[in-house]
Design a protein around this motif. Structure first.
Motif, PDB file in Angstrom:
ATOM      1  N   THR A 164     -55.575 106.693 -52.368  1.00 52.83           N
ATOM      2  CA  THR A 164     -55.192 105.398 -52.941  1.00 52.83           C
ATOM      3  C   THR A 164     -54.296 104.621 -51.994  1.00 52.83           C
ATOM      4  O   THR A 164     -54.484 103.412 -51.780  1.00 52.83           O
ATOM      5  N   ARG A 167     -56.403 103.187 -49.129  1.00 46.06           N
ATOM      6  CA  ARG A 167     -57.134 101.969 -49.508  1.00 46.06           C
ATOM      7  C   ARG A 167     -56.188 100.786 -49.645  1.00 46.06           C
ATOM      8  O   ARG A 167     -56.528  99.656 -49.283  1.00 46.06           O
ATOM      9  N   LEU A 168     -55.007 101.045 -50.177  1.00 45.19           N
ATOM     10  CA  LEU A 168     -54.012  99.976 -50.331  1.00 45.19           C
ATOM     11  C   LEU A 168     -53.593  99.432 -48.971  1.00 45.19           C
ATOM     12  O   LEU A 168     -53.554  98.207 -48.759  1.00 45.19           O
ATOM     13  N   THR A 171     -56.384  97.399 -47.300  1.00 48.72           N
ATOM     14  CA  THR A 171     -56.499  96.066 -47.899  1.00 48.72           C
ATOM     15  C   THR A 171     -55.451  95.125 -47.326  1.00 48.72           C
ATOM     16  O   THR A 171     -55.751  93.986 -46.940  1.00 48.72           O
ATOM     17  N   VAL A 189     -58.500  97.980 -54.913  1.00 47.43           N
ATOM     18  CA  VAL A 189     -58.154  99.374 -54.612  1.00 47.43           C
ATOM     19  C   VAL A 189     -58.644 100.340 -55.678  1.00 47.43           C
ATOM     20  O   VAL A 189     -59.142 101.418 -55.367  1.00 47.43           O
TER      21      VAL A 189
END
Length: 232
Positions: A164, A167-168, A171, A189
């Motif tokens: 997580t 992905r954060l 981004t 996310v």
């Protein structure tokens, strides 16, 4: 076929011919894309409003607003002005290609097309707007994220992140300086269908900060009070 991940690049496929739409949607899903289908101009506009895609494959000849008209509307609105659009058309004349590109399309593909080539063109457009999803290496300041090897470094030292947090960070790195609201980060996310409290974003940003910052180092993540977060 296994369902594409909700974190996969999202393609809006607008094609009124059912057989072509079904075949292309199947191939896109097999390549790991999340696909939303639309069979008319009206359906395309509804889909764009409900679940904004990362790229649009847009047939020229459609019931309702044509592909050219939809493209013009996208370019007239700030939120979709830079949304990649690949125009699909049986019109092969140079004048038609020019009209499609001048109407706002980023690329123009003539039917019949090779699916493999179309997907390659789609990935090329995605590298511009979502480089991490295309396996690109992202850099900002002393931060580096290699999407292909799933490695993150800061000033040369390795940083271990959970899925997580990775992905954060990817981004945030794709658009340094952009302020993301908590809802936008949840969509990107966790996925649009996830039923998660927006405050969950704050928890994971805290974990990401803890991993990125050693004593004395500057915090690369900026909190925008009442809105969300930005990199830098």
């Amino acid at each position: 076929m296994r369902e594409p991940s909700p974190f996969a690049p999202h393609v809006l496929l607008v094609e009124d011919e059912p057989a072509q739409r079904e075949l292309l949607a199947w191939n896109l899903a097999a390549e790991g894309f999340r696909v939303t289908e639309a069979a008319s101009g009206e359906e395309a506009l509804e889909a764009l409003a409900l679940d904004p895609p990362d790229v649009v494959l847009l047939d020229w000849m459609l019931p309702g607003p044509s592909g050219i008209e939809i493209c013009r509307r996208l370019r007239a609105r700030a939120p979709t002005r830079s949304l990649p659009v690949i125009m699909l058309s049986a019109r092969a004349e140079e004048a038609d290609r020019i009209r499609g590109l001048e109407g706002g399309a980023d690329d123009y593909v003539v039917k019949p097309y090779a699916v493999a080539e179309l997907i390659a063109r789609l990935r090329a457009q995605l590298r511009r707007v979502r480089p991490a999803s295309a396996g690109e290496r992202l850099e900002w300041g002393d931060l580096t994220l290699d999407a292909e090897t799933h490695r993150v470094t800061r000033a040369g030292r390795s940083i271990h992140l959970g899925p997580t947090e990775f992905r954060l960070l990817s981004t945030l790195l794709e658009r340094p300086g952009r302020v993301w609201t908590r809802d936008q980060l949840l969509d990107r996310v966790w996925g649009r269908e996830a039923e998660i409290d927006p405050r969950t974003v704050d928890v994971h940003v805290g974990r990401l900060r803890k991993a990125l910052i050693l004593e004395g180092e500057e915090d690369p993540i900026r909190t925008v009070r009442g809105i969300g977060y930005a990199l830098g």
